[in-house]
Design a protein around this motif. Sequence first.
Motif, mmCIF file in Angstrom:
data_model
loop_
_atom_site.group_PDB
_atom_site.id
_atom_site.type_symbol
_atom_site.label_atom_id
_atom_site.label_comp_id
_atom_site.label_asym_id
_atom_site.label_seq_id
_atom_site.Cartn_x
_atom_site.Cartn_y
_atom_site.Cartn_z
ATOM 1 N N PRO A 255 0.825 -1.212 0.000
ATOM 2 C CA PRO A 255 0.000 0.000 0.000
ATOM 3 C C PRO A 255 0.860 1.263 0.000
ATOM 4 O O PRO A 255 1.915 1.305 0.624
ATOM 5 N N PRO B 103 -7.686 3.511 -2.595
ATOM 6 C CA PRO B 103 -6.370 2.980 -2.206
ATOM 7 C C PRO B 103 -5.440 2.840 -3.405
ATOM 8 O O PRO B 103 -5.867 2.489 -4.507
ATOM 9 N N SER C 39 -1.256 1.572 -4.624
ATOM 10 C CA SER C 39 -0.179 0.677 -4.197
ATOM 11 C C SER C 39 1.085 0.917 -5.005
ATOM 12 O O SER C 39 1.057 1.447 -6.118
ATOM 13 N N GLU D 131 6.653 -0.355 4.274
ATOM 14 C CA GLU D 131 5.384 -0.417 5.004
ATOM 15 C C GLU D 131 5.559 0.016 6.461
ATOM 16 O O GLU D 131 4.729 0.723 7.015
ATOM 17 N N HIS E 104 -1.075 1.395 5.234
ATOM 18 C CA HIS E 104 -2.167 0.433 5.195
ATOM 19 C C HIS E 104 -3.129 0.657 6.357
ATOM 20 O O HIS E 104 -2.760 1.197 7.395
ATOM 21 N N LYS E 105 -4.378 0.245 6.160
ATOM 22 C CA LYS E 105 -5.382 0.305 7.215
ATOM 23 C C LYS E 105 -5.729 -1.119 7.634
ATOM 24 O O LYS E 105 -5.809 -2.013 6.796
#
Length: 244
Positions: free
Chosen positions: A156, A165, A167, A188, A194-195
């Motif tokens: 992400p 979203p 990436s 990351e 990211h969620k």
Amino acid sequence: MQEVYYLVEGNLPEGYPSPESTRNLQSRAYYYEELIKGYNDDEIKSFVDLLEIIPEDNENYEYVKAIADAIAAGEAKPWEELPEVAQALEAIAKLRTEEYADFMVDQGIDAFVFPTLNYLAPPQEEEEASEVYELYGSLPGRFEANILGVPGITVPMGYSEEGIPMSLEFMGNYFGEAEIISYAYDYEAATRFHKPPALLSPLPGEQFSFVPVPEPPATPVLILFGLGAFALKQKRRGKTNLSK
């Protein structure tokens, strides 16, 4: 890196078999026939039997007939029995070494980094969604990674202004899985874009409720980030070159 796009643009590397080869037809015929036999159907015992079922005016009839004719002629063969496949793999391996792997080493490139998609994914409910996919649906590194046999990983990279979203992809060198996994992990851990997903789970007194999955604690992540391969490369080589 224009050389990487040889096969995508139709410029075959030296030693690659002619596109007019029947190897694709032969292999498809073999695996289709194996699929049909695996059904153990009393009426359709071979792919050839489909010619008696599909009418000649069907849009797929000629394709089915070509496959059936190859099977009837005894030309159906698995990939490993087709000499041209080995020839093609050797040509691609040579291309990968001379035009990709050597280039990365000579230029000091550890990985190529680029958006996984070259467009924002539209909501499926929108009428123009199919048009967007048709126009921009190609993944930027899909052909290169698949043809060259090099690793790629997607992580992400945040959200657009519309909340869609997005990436980022890391594509590395041959047998470079460990390196790009470490880059992706460190990216990351550093960005936290990211969620956490929500899992459907029953709670006391309720039939169902969405329960968010807890995030891992930040401290261990920071420690791992400091000791990750990305950081080790920086210490060992002075810098890490991630080419876009």
